[in-house]
Design an enzyme around this catalytic site. Structure first.
Site, short mmCIF file in Angstrom:
data_model
loop_
_atom_site.label_atom_id
_atom_site.label_comp_id
_atom_site.label_asym_id
_atom_site.label_seq_id
_atom_site.Cartn_x
_atom_site.Cartn_y
_atom_site.Cartn_z
N ALA A 19 5.21 -11.38 10.49
CA ALA A 19 4.36 -11.50 9.30
C ALA A 19 3.61 -12.82 9.29
O ALA A 19 3.34 -13.40 8.25
CB ALA A 19 5.21 -11.36 8.04
N ARG A 25 -10.45 -11.76 9.16
CA ARG A 25 -11.56 -10.89 8.76
C ARG A 25 -11.41 -10.31 7.36
O ARG A 25 -12.33 -9.72 6.82
CB ARG A 25 -11.73 -9.77 9.80
CG ARG A 25 -12.52 -10.24 11.02
CD ARG A 25 -12.76 -9.11 11.97
NE ARG A 25 -11.60 -8.88 12.82
CZ ARG A 25 -11.40 -7.76 13.51
NH1 ARG A 25 -12.29 -6.77 13.43
NH2 ARG A 25 -10.33 -7.62 14.26
N LYS A 32 -1.82 -12.01 5.50
CA LYS A 32 -2.31 -10.64 5.59
C LYS A 32 -1.29 -9.62 5.06
O LYS A 32 -1.67 -8.65 4.38
CB LYS A 32 -2.63 -10.34 7.05
CG LYS A 32 -3.24 -9.00 7.30
CD LYS A 32 -3.55 -8.91 8.79
CE LYS A 32 -4.01 -7.55 9.20
NZ LYS A 32 -4.10 -7.47 10.67
N GLN A 87 6.88 -19.57 11.96
CA GLN A 87 6.12 -19.69 13.21
C GLN A 87 4.96 -20.64 12.89
O GLN A 87 3.96 -20.23 12.29
CB GLN A 87 5.60 -18.32 13.66
CG GLN A 87 4.89 -18.40 15.01
CD GLN A 87 4.15 -17.12 15.37
OE1 GLN A 87 3.76 -16.35 14.51
NE2 GLN A 87 3.94 -16.90 16.66
N GLY A 92 1.33 -15.60 19.65
CA GLY A 92 1.55 -14.24 20.14
C GLY A 92 2.83 -13.61 19.59
O GLY A 92 3.68 -14.29 19.02
N ASN A 242 -7.43 -4.48 10.06
CA ASN A 242 -7.92 -5.78 10.51
C ASN A 242 -8.96 -6.36 9.57
O ASN A 242 -9.26 -7.54 9.61
CB ASN A 242 -8.54 -5.65 11.90
CG ASN A 242 -7.47 -5.31 12.92
OD1 ASN A 242 -6.38 -5.85 12.87
ND2 ASN A 242 -7.79 -4.40 13.83
N LYS A 365 1.48 -2.51 -30.34
CA LYS A 365 2.16 -3.55 -29.55
C LYS A 365 3.56 -3.79 -30.07
O LYS A 365 3.75 -3.99 -31.26
CB LYS A 365 1.37 -4.86 -29.62
CG LYS A 365 1.93 -5.92 -28.69
CD LYS A 365 1.75 -7.33 -29.21
CE LYS A 365 2.82 -7.69 -30.21
NZ LYS A 365 2.83 -9.11 -30.59
N ASN A 391 2.03 8.42 -42.61
CA ASN A 391 0.60 8.62 -42.37
C ASN A 391 -0.15 7.31 -42.54
O ASN A 391 -0.05 6.65 -43.57
CB ASN A 391 0.03 9.65 -43.33
CG ASN A 391 -1.38 10.01 -42.95
OD1 ASN A 391 -1.62 10.79 -42.04
ND2 ASN A 391 -2.34 9.38 -43.61
#
Ligand code: UD1
Ligand code: CA
Length: 482
Positions: A19, A25, A32, A87, A92, A242, A365, A391
């Protein structure tokens, strides 16, 4: 044999999720894997597949904007032990897995699953099926593959009689190899010990100067190990994105996947334009969902409802036979046969009980609306407990906020709140009490009483004459004498 001590040792299944990517892009400063498909980060899809498959421990290899990954994981209620490895440099897929070596060394007894955090459609069945295949064939590595019409960009699987001989990246393919349609999904099962042996031997000697995880296959083969492939029945297993177009395509696929599931379960869709239903949502049989409806989070929709055009329902529980039309509901509960809309907002902690009717331009609410109560038009009910068969006339407002604090209003069963009543809370309206139209109620009203708060009407005869003359002259000047 009776009485024998049976000791079973279960191997640990490790998972490493890659990850680290930025997704340049996508033009975002998010990692990502946190971009969303059907309202959930792609990483969420991947982790939940691991949970569904009963995996034991997960390590997420993070890189770009890693604090966001930490934040996301710490907010998540995980069923599996999850930790992270960093990382720092992106060298890679093989290099990414190297960052998880300490994690892997903690338990080398079983197998390790490698997954891409940006391929959201991995599923538990594929994970389990591939593991079974991997164990049966005694391979050191089993690659999860799928056969697709447009394999461009993916690593191609080189099959042999007895497994596979390697994975060829698009850039390194011969013309013939490029025609292969079986591709590497980026998901693998490794025997943990074999993976730990192969990782230190990875080199950066390729076109991209990266440590390719896929090179582990040839390394293990050269050690006399077996490498195999498992073709997933899920054609989407490898799909990633991508760029934004790709992400939209994933959303479209996921959207259709969920709608198809509910069609099979007897849910009616007339036109699915703009319809999106989250993965965690459930919908009862016979319910009809019109176009432009968004149902998100952990919402539960009952049977035989009509969810009309334009509804947004988030983390809400809707009973059976409910009719919603242009309703937005957030963390709300609606009981059986209530009819709500159009243009109604149910904000968090609202509970509309059985058979109640909420009409146009009403906001509720943090309030309970009792059974068969009608709040038909242009009304705000906040912080209130309303009984049954009440009512509300048009334009009632609970005045629940004095600029500093919020207060509650209670209204008993069978009360009748006249049009344009202001209920200045804290205030209690007794059972069966009435309030006169236009009253601003600041004191409690006893059960059965009428509260009237307005000046008596005066009539001033002939008052309009002079004023009307001036107005008429102005009108004639502007529009002529018609
Ligand atoms: C990889 C495979 C390819 C496969 C494809 C499936 C290799 C060499 N190739 O290619 O055979 O068909 O996945 O999608 O492995 N990542 C990191 N750190 C890195 C590099 C990658 O975390 O340094 C992560 C990415 O964020 C992504 C995953 O690893 O989640 C795959 O990386 P990506 O660059 O997309 O690999 P591909 O070149 O597409
Ligand atoms: Ca990729």
């Amino acid at each position: 044999m009776r009485g024998a001590v049976i000791s079973e040792v279960f191997d640990m299944n490790n998972v490493v999720i890659l990850a680290g990517g930025q997704g340049k892009r996508m033009k975002t400063n998010k990692p990502k894997v946190l971009l969303e498909v059907l309202g959930e980060p792609m990483l969420e899809w991947v982790i939940s597949a691991c949970e569904d498959a009963g995996m034991d421990r997960v390590c997420v290899v993070k890189g770009f904007e890693c604090e966001q990954i930490d934040e996301y994981l710490s907010a998540r209620e995980s069923k599996v032990d999850i930790r992270t490895a960093l990382q720092a440099e992106r060298l890679g897929t093989g290099h990414a897995v190297m960052q998880a070596v300490d994690f892997l060394k903690e338990d080398t007894s079983g197998n390790t699953l490698i997954l891409c955090g940006d391929a959201p459609f991995i599923d538990a069945e594929t994970i389990r099926g591939a593991l079974e295949h991997h164990e049966k064939s005694s391979a050191a590595v089993t690659v999860v593959t799928s056969e697709i019409d447009e394999p461009k960009g993916y690593g191609r699987i080189l099959r042999t009689d007895n497994g596979i001989s390697g994975i060829r990246e698009e850039k390194d393919c011969s013309d013939e190899e490029r025609l292969i349609k079986e591709i590497n999904s980026g998901c693998y099962w490794f025997r943990t010990e074999a993976l730990l042996e192969a990782l230190p031997e990875l080199k950066q000697n390729n076109a991209q100067g990266e440590y390719y995880l896929t090179d582990c296959i040839e390394i293990l083969l050269s050690k006399g190990e077996k490498a195999d492939a498992f073709m997933s029945g899920n054609e989407q297993v490898a799909l990633g994105a991508n760029d934004r177009k790709g992400l939209l395509a994933l959303n479209d696929i996921a959207r259709k996947m969920v709608i198809d599931k509910w069609l099979d379960e007897g849910v009616e869709f007339v036109c699915t334009d703009g319809v999106s239903i989250g993965r965690r949502v459930t919908v009862g049989v016979g319910t009809r969902i019109d176009s432009n409806v968004k149902i998100r989070g952990k919402s539960v929709i009952g049977r035989d409802c009509r969810i009309g055009v334009g509804c947004i329902i988030e983390d809400s529980v809707i009973g059976d036979g409910v009719d919603l039309n242009y309703v937005q509901a957030y963390s709300a509960q609606v009981d059986d046969n209530a009819k709500i809309g159009p243009f109604v907002q149910l904000r968090p902690d609202s509970h509309v009980k059985k058979g109640a009717k909420i009409g146009d331009f009403v906001e509720i609410k943090n309030s309970t609306i009792g059974e068969y109560t009608a709040v038909a038009h242009l009304t705000y009910v906040g912080d209130s407990d309303v009984g049954k068969n009440v009512n509300f006339g048009c334009g009632v407002v609970t005045v629940n906020f004095d600029g500093e604090k919020k207060y509650r209003t209670t209204i008993g069963d069978n009360a009748f709140i006249g049009c344009n009543t202001n209920l200045v809370s804290p205030v209690n309206i007794g059972d069966g009490a009435y309030t006169g139209a236009g009253s601003t109620i600041t004191k409690d009203v006893p059960a059965g009483a009428l509260a009237l708060e307005r000046t008596e009407q005066k009539i001033i005869e002939g008052y309009a004459e002079k004023k009307l003359k001036a107005r008429t002259e102005k009108f004639v000047k502007a529009h002529g004498d018609e």
